[in-house]
Write a protein that holds these residues in place. Structure first.
Motif, PDB file in Angstrom:
ATOM      1  N   MET A   1       0.884  -1.058   0.325  1.00  0.00           N
ATOM      2  CA  MET A   1      -0.262  -0.166  -0.037  1.00  0.00           C
ATOM      3  C   MET A   1       1.180   1.251   0.148  1.00  0.00           C
ATOM      4  SD  MET A   1      -2.324   1.267   3.150  1.00  0.00           S
ATOM      5  CE  MET A   1      -3.827   2.759   2.416  1.00  0.00           C
ATOM      6  N   ARG A   2       0.025   1.966  -0.989  1.00  0.00           N
ATOM      7  CA  ARG A   2       0.972   3.517  -0.690  1.00  0.00           C
ATOM      8  C   ARG A   2       0.258   4.273  -0.045  1.00  0.00           C
ATOM      9  NH1 ARG A   2       6.086   3.686  -3.953  1.00  0.00           N
ATOM     10  NH2 ARG A   2       4.638   5.546  -5.286  1.00  0.00           N
ATOM     11  N   LEU A   3       0.728   5.382   0.508  1.00  0.00           N
ATOM     12  CA  LEU A   3      -0.175   6.334   1.490  1.00  0.00           C
ATOM     13  C   LEU A   3      -0.005   7.619   1.053  1.00  0.00           C
ATOM     14  CD1 LEU A   3      -2.481   7.196   3.594  1.00  0.00           C
ATOM     15  CD2 LEU A   3      -0.739   6.383   5.177  1.00  0.00           C
ATOM     16  N   ALA A   4       0.033   8.921   0.786  1.00  0.00           N
ATOM     17  CA  ALA A   4      -0.202   9.664   0.668  1.00  0.00           C
ATOM     18  C   ALA A   4      -0.686  10.504   1.791  1.00  0.00           C
ATOM     19  CB  ALA A   4       0.280  10.556  -0.967  1.00  0.00           C
ATOM     20  N   VAL A   5       0.565  11.658   2.221  1.00  0.00           N
ATOM     21  CA  VAL A   5      -0.025  12.369   3.094  1.00  0.00           C
ATOM     22  C   VAL A   5       0.447  13.384   2.847  1.00  0.00           C
ATOM     23  CG1 VAL A   5       1.692  11.122   4.945  1.00  0.00           C
ATOM     24  CG2 VAL A   5      -0.327  12.415   5.670  1.00  0.00           C
ATOM     25  N   LEU A   6      -0.463  14.889   3.100  1.00  0.00           N
ATOM     26  CA  LEU A   6      -0.021  16.196   3.187  1.00  0.00           C
ATOM     27  C   LEU A   6      -1.434  17.355   4.665  1.00  0.00           C
ATOM     28  CD1 LEU A   6      -3.066  17.582   1.949  1.00  0.00           C
ATOM     29  CD2 LEU A   6      -2.189  16.882  -0.040  1.00  0.00           C
TER      30      LEU A   6
ATOM     31  N   GLY B   1      -5.126   2.320   5.880  1.00  0.00           N
ATOM     32  CA  GLY B   1      -4.100   0.979   6.511  1.00  0.00           C
ATOM     33  C   GLY B   1      -4.503  -0.352   7.112  1.00  0.00           C
ATOM     34  N   ASP B   2      -6.009  -0.752   7.205  1.00  0.00           N
ATOM     35  CA  ASP B   2      -6.431  -1.163   8.317  1.00  0.00           C
ATOM     36  C   ASP B   2      -5.944  -1.260   9.324  1.00  0.00           C
ATOM     37  OD1 ASP B   2      -6.957  -2.976   5.620  1.00  0.00           O
ATOM     38  OD2 ASP B   2      -4.582  -4.354   5.411  1.00  0.00           O
ATOM     39  N   GLY B   3      -5.882  -0.005  10.593  1.00  0.00           N
ATOM     40  CA  GLY B   3      -6.291   0.425  11.103  1.00  0.00           C
ATOM     41  C   GLY B   3      -4.735   0.854  11.821  1.00  0.00           C
ATOM     42  N   GLU B   4      -3.770  -0.013  10.741  1.00  0.00           N
ATOM     43  CA  GLU B   4      -2.418   1.011  11.098  1.00  0.00           C
ATOM     44  C   GLU B   4      -1.866   1.698  11.664  1.00  0.00           C
ATOM     45  OE1 GLU B   4      -0.904  -3.393   9.791  1.00  0.00           O
ATOM     46  OE2 GLU B   4       0.172  -1.713   9.453  1.00  0.00           O
ATOM     47  N   VAL B   5      -2.154   2.562  10.896  1.00  0.00           N
ATOM     48  CA  VAL B   5      -2.024   4.612  11.098  1.00  0.00           C
ATOM     49  C   VAL B   5      -3.179   4.697  11.222  1.00  0.00           C
ATOM     50  CG1 VAL B   5      -1.510   6.488   8.823  1.00  0.00           C
ATOM     51  CG2 VAL B   5      -0.729   3.974   8.789  1.00  0.00           C
ATOM     52  N   LEU B   6      -2.618   5.638  12.314  1.00  0.00           N
ATOM     53  CA  LEU B   6      -3.392   6.561  13.401  1.00  0.00           C
ATOM     54  C   LEU B   6      -3.255   8.227  12.871  1.00  0.00           C
ATOM     55  CD1 LEU B   6      -5.494   7.875  15.657  1.00  0.00           C
ATOM     56  CD2 LEU B   6      -2.723   7.722  16.591  1.00  0.00           C
ATOM     57  N   LEU B   7      -4.326   8.716  12.460  1.00  0.00           N
ATOM     58  CA  LEU B   7      -3.952   9.750  11.815  1.00  0.00           C
ATOM     59  C   LEU B   7      -4.441  11.220  13.175  1.00  0.00           C
ATOM     60  CD1 LEU B   7      -5.805   9.709   8.129  1.00  0.00           C
ATOM     61  CD2 LEU B   7      -3.104   9.739   8.352  1.00  0.00           C
ATOM     62  N   ALA B   8      -3.772  12.089  12.634  1.00  0.00           N
ATOM     63  CA  ALA B   8      -4.450  13.012  13.838  1.00  0.00           C
ATOM     64  C   ALA B   8      -3.563  14.398  13.327  1.00  0.00           C
ATOM     65  CB  ALA B   8      -3.476  13.092  15.635  1.00  0.00           C
ATOM     66  N   HIS B   9      -4.029  15.643  13.332  1.00  0.00           N
ATOM     67  CA  HIS B   9      -3.548  17.426  13.276  1.00  0.00           C
ATOM     68  C   HIS B   9      -2.073  17.589  14.180  1.00  0.00           C
ATOM     69  CE1 HIS B   9      -3.059  21.089  12.144  1.00  0.00           C
ATOM     70  NE2 HIS B   9      -2.359  21.848  12.699  1.00  0.00           N
TER      71      HIS B   9
END
Length: 237
Positions: A1-6, A104-112
């Protein structure tokens, strides 16, 4: 999986267009947006339209709360001007965004900024002009539960950083706009999961800084300061 984040577009359509071109060339499977979407002075209306089409915000940033009308005592002139540039429903939509999300199946946590508060910094402590990275064990202690989490992604500080501790990688993604480290280029990050492991690549992208600065000078109520910030790659003193 390729995940782009900005993160931290801050209403800079000029920087965002360059980031989107670089991002699309990388062909990610998923793109996420860590907030602070429109609070800035380099064409926030276009910046919002581009985000709506290509990278809608995933979590709520601290300045998204200002646009939404929370904390009305904080910079009311800027808040009123930004809201006037946008469709009428945008403040409510920004205010309704969650403070965290998992992909990502719960593996990646996002916050500001921090999983509990978009106004706080997770990876850094100390004075904003000379921040220090927090030690890995302290970062790990902030993850109450969440045993499946392998990566934590935040923005907010406008600084790139990575700390690995206890099987978790903490990433502070560089900002699309309003840099703090003297390099005005736009930033984003690319993550790739391969054989159960996540690799992180920080990306820097040149853009039309002078065009953004001139737009801010011509239109924004705090345009001179915004333009100096964009040109210098650091907050003017």
């Amino acid at each position: 999986m390729r995940l782009a984040v900005l993160s931290d577009v801050h209403g800079n359509a000029f920087a965002l267009e360059a980031v989107l071109a670089d991002l699309h060339a990388a062909a990610p499977d998923l793109t996420v947006n860590l907030g602070d979407t429109v609070w800035g002075g380099a064409n926030p209306a276009l910046a919002w339209a581009l985000q709506q089409e290509f990278v809608p915000p995933t979590v709520r940033g601290n300045t998204d709360e200002l646009v939404a009308g929370r904390w009305p005592e904080r910079d009311p002139e800027q808040a009123a001007w930004v809201r006037a540039q946008l469709p009428a429903d945008v403040p409510e939509r920004l205010g309704a965004l969650p403070t965290t999300a998992q992909v990502g199946d719960g593996e990646v946590l996002l916050a500001h900024g921090h999983p509990q508060d978009p106004w706080r910094a997770l990876l850094f402590e100390g004075a904003p002009e000379a921040p220090r990275l927090r030690p890995g064990p302290a970062l790990l202690a902030e993850l109450a539960g969440g045993s499946a989490v392998r990566v934590v992604l935040v923005g907010h500080t406008h600084r790139e950083a990575l700390v690995a501790e206890g099987g978790v990688t903490f990433v502070n993604v560089g900002a699309v706009s309003r840099q703090f480290q003297g390099d005005p280029s736009a930033r984003w990050a690319l993550l790739e999961r391969h054989r159960g492991l996540w690799n992180v690549q920080f990306r820097r992208v040149p853009y039309d800084i002078e065009g953004a600065a001139r737009w801010a000078e011509a239109h924004a109520p705090q345009g001179a300061q915004e333009a100096a910030w964009l040109r210098q790659g650091r907050l003017p003193q």
